[in-house]
Design an enzyme around this catalytic site. Structure first.
Site, short mmCIF file in Angstrom:
data_model
loop_
_atom_site.label_atom_id
_atom_site.label_comp_id
_atom_site.label_asym_id
_atom_site.label_seq_id
_atom_site.Cartn_x
_atom_site.Cartn_y
_atom_site.Cartn_z
CB ALA A 70 -0.92 0.01 1.23
CE LYS A 116 -7.55 11.10 -7.22
NZ LYS A 116 -8.59 10.39 -6.44
CG ASN A 193 -11.66 9.54 -3.41
OD1 ASN A 193 -11.31 9.08 -4.49
ND2 ASN A 193 -11.56 10.82 -3.14
CB VAL A 194 -10.37 4.88 1.57
CG1 VAL A 194 -10.72 4.16 2.86
CG2 VAL A 194 -10.07 3.87 0.47
CB THR A 217 -12.22 21.28 -6.99
OG1 THR A 217 -13.00 20.09 -7.13
CG2 THR A 217 -11.02 21.00 -6.09
#
Length: 349
Positions: A70, A116, A193-194, A217
């Site tokens: 990780a 991503k 996402n976590v 954003t």
């Protein structure tokens, strides 16, 4: 990483080895696990996946059966301004750790990837896509026993004589027709996402609420989300159905608007969005996407026996090892433009 350790410890492994470059995190999870599992054979080591000799020494000493990798730089804006560091840590760190696993007879190597990596528009995502390619390449090498095809990447060995000795030793481990006597299964898991992980958006929002202004954003930007325990549970489940060479992609449901997340966090804190706490739109940062995807267009997701886990066959590019060698050279010369150019070629192939 910490949650992986928690859930693995709960399954009573013969030994759990934690390897981390950041001693504060390592110390915290060590104290937690020693308190909760006093009989666990726990080894906590400090070091970097970029340190070839250190990572090889760890594998030679402890001979892990299963590795969960990780370690990575994850912040998109920071990697845009430090692309060489993204390559050194994410790509080369993955390569060196995977190579050590291969050389030391590890049974299974699991890479933690990210959405991503799909059609990457930023350095961080591209580096993780290259990590997936490293895993695909290592799995093919593991099947054939042709370690001689792997680049040495400079600091892998003390000198050329040691390099030749390593190649000769691994060649001897191959059996008839190049088949290895043992095989390491390399797989990747890809998800979005976590929630509440280091660097995630919710802890940031909570800090911003204290100052009365939350920044988003773009009002339409969306991301996939899941909790840390959910993600780790699926990672562990994926390992049980792996054959080597796959990328497992988690069904994370529909994408969620970041704006909706911000509003919910504000309300959960007992305040009203736009009244008690302002929400400001800052514009997409360099490398940001409006929407993420979990699959490439060419990938064909296949069902597994687990409803939330899909499987895709990985892909590789020609001359990957040669290009990886060139990328290594550019990264360690801190040639940002050269790194960007090679990344573009590799991830668009």
């Amino acid at each position: 990483g910490s949650e992986l350790c928690r859930q693995i410890a709960a399954h009573a492994p013969k030994r759990l080895v934690i390897f981390d470059v950041y001693e504060n995190n390592a110390y915290d999870i060590e104290q937690e696990l020693r308190s909760k599992y006093p009989h666990l054979d726990l080894v906590v080591l400090i070091g970097s996946v970029r340190d070839t000799r250190k990572i090889n020494d760890v594998f030679e000493t402890y001979k892990p059966d299963i590795v969960y990798h990780a370690a990575a730089h994850k912040h998109v804006p920071l990697m845009e301004t430090s692309p060489c560091e993204a390559i050194k840590n994410n790509v080369m760190g993955t390569y060196k750790t995977a190579h050590a696993a291969l050389k030391n007879g590890c049974q299974r190597f699991v890479l933690i990837s990210t959405d991503k990596a799909v059609n990457p528009t930023n350095i961080m995502g591209a580096s993780k896509r290259l990590c997936e390619m490293v895993i695909q390449t290592m799995d093919k090498i593991s099947r054939t026993g042709r370690e001689d095809l792997l680049p040495l990447l400079g600091s892998h060995y003390e000198d050329s004589e040691e390099a030749l000795a390593e190649v000769a030793a691994t060649a001897e481990s191959a059996g008839v027709n190049g088949e290895r006597k043992y095989r390491t299964e390399f797989v990747a898991v890809r998800f979005g996402n976590v929630l509440n992980s280091n660097g995630s958006v919710i802890p940031l929002f909570k800090k911003q609420i204290e100052n009365g202004v939350v920044t988003v954003t773009d009002k339409d930007v969306t991301r996939f989300f899941m909790t840390i325990p959910q993600a780790v549970e699926l990672v562990l489940m994926s390992m049980t159905i792996a054959n080597g060479g796959e990328i497992f992609v988690f069904d994370m449901g529909g994408a969620v608007r970041i704006l909706d997340v911000a509003e919910k966090v504000i309300k959960d804190g007992g305040k009203m969005p736009y009244k008690d706490v302002k929400i400001e739109f800052t514009g997409l940062r360099k490398g940001d996407k409006l929407h993420e995807k979990l699959f490439f267009d060419f990938e064909q997701p296949q069902k597994t026996r687990y409803k939330k886990i899909l499987r895709v066959n990985g892909s590789s590019i020609e001359n990957f090892a040669e290009m990886l060698d060139k990328l290594y050279e550019k990264a360690y010369k801190n040639d940002s433009d050269g790194v960007r150019e090679i990344i573009m070629k590799m991830t668009n192939s």
